[in-house]
Write an enzyme that holds these catalytic residues in place. Sequence first.
Site, PDB file in Angstrom:
ATOM      1  N   HIS A   1      12.271   0.531   1.740  1.00 46.35           N
ATOM      2  CA  HIS A   1      11.739  -0.815   1.939  1.00 46.35           C
ATOM      3  C   HIS A   1      12.650  -1.627   2.860  1.00 46.35           C
ATOM      4  CE1 HIS A   1       8.529  -0.302  -0.890  1.00 46.35           C
ATOM      5  NE2 HIS A   1       9.325  -0.139  -1.931  1.00 46.35           N
TER       6      HIS A   1
ATOM      7  N   GLY B   1       0.812  -1.214   0.000  1.00 52.66           N
ATOM      8  CA  GLY B   1       0.000   0.000   0.000  1.00 52.66           C
ATOM      9  C   GLY B   1       0.843   1.260   0.000  1.00 52.66           C
TER      10      GLY B   1
END
Length: 337
Positions: A143, A85
């Site tokens: 990430h 998301g």
Amino acid sequence: MSSFQSLQTTPETESEEDVEYNKICEKHKQLIESLPKVDGWWVQHMYNYHDFWLSSYILKNNLLLHTFFKSQPTDIFLASFMKTGTTWLKALMFSTLNRHRYSFSDHYLHHHGPQSAFVLLDLETYPITDFTNLSHPRLFATHLAHTLLPACMSSCRFVYVCRDPKDVLISKWHFMSKLRSKDQPPLSLDEAFELFCLGVSEYGPFWEHVLSYWRVSLEFPDKILFLKYEEMKKQPEVVVKKLAAFMEKPFTAEEEKKGVVGDIVKLCSFENLSNLEVNKTGVEKFANMVEVENRDFFRKGEVGDWKNYLSEEMKERIDRITDEKLRGSGLILTTTI
């Protein structure tokens, strides 16, 4: 000519930064030769570095960040495992933080993909940008697992988003299949499923990644806002108000009365963003080396799409792994739909 080759200078002209960079190049080379290696979903190989799977490039980037990146206390980071998301959250955070800079009739996001609103630190190269041109608070994305971050970031605020791992698997498989080199054989869903369950995928294992942020959020809730994609879908306006307060830009009573929160949710909705021309035809460049079509960041944006791909046996295996990995943490990820 590569950046490494371009730094082969004489001792008289070599800067301290260049010396450090050359040390990093040597360390990176040694790591690549010694670390456990497997085939990657996107690139040819991944390496297990401090218990997480990284490509050679991301591994080198991590070394660079630890040496050269200079954070500021006001920096805000969006952290996430891939395909949880991130694109939607970038849009929500950017538009919430900059709601006084742009009108909803002619917004920045009408002409630029959400990815461009944040600097993706994972793809920074030498020399690391000083980012002095960015307005404050500076917005960064990563990430990387929390345990892989430079210590200087510990004073900064993070927004982390997680998602049902079954949906993460399906979304990541689709995304990586599009980016995967044509020189590599296609990665089947069965192969991706097995690798994912074993924790082997870019930035994985998934569960350890999530827990790295979850545990810190419990200890320092003022530093990490931990969100779930499913809750964002269910109550987007509640989440936007949480984001505003966490980023120290809460909505005033007047703004709420005027429906500004709803305007942000509408602007950043999957239906609106995915239908904008820039996200249908535009291309996002990361660090001038990776190009991704904007439309590839918008697939379905649904909860439970895994049901269209996974068998009951596959579903039960991932749920079982999730229960085992998260047992005792207080975190629940598996959805019941």
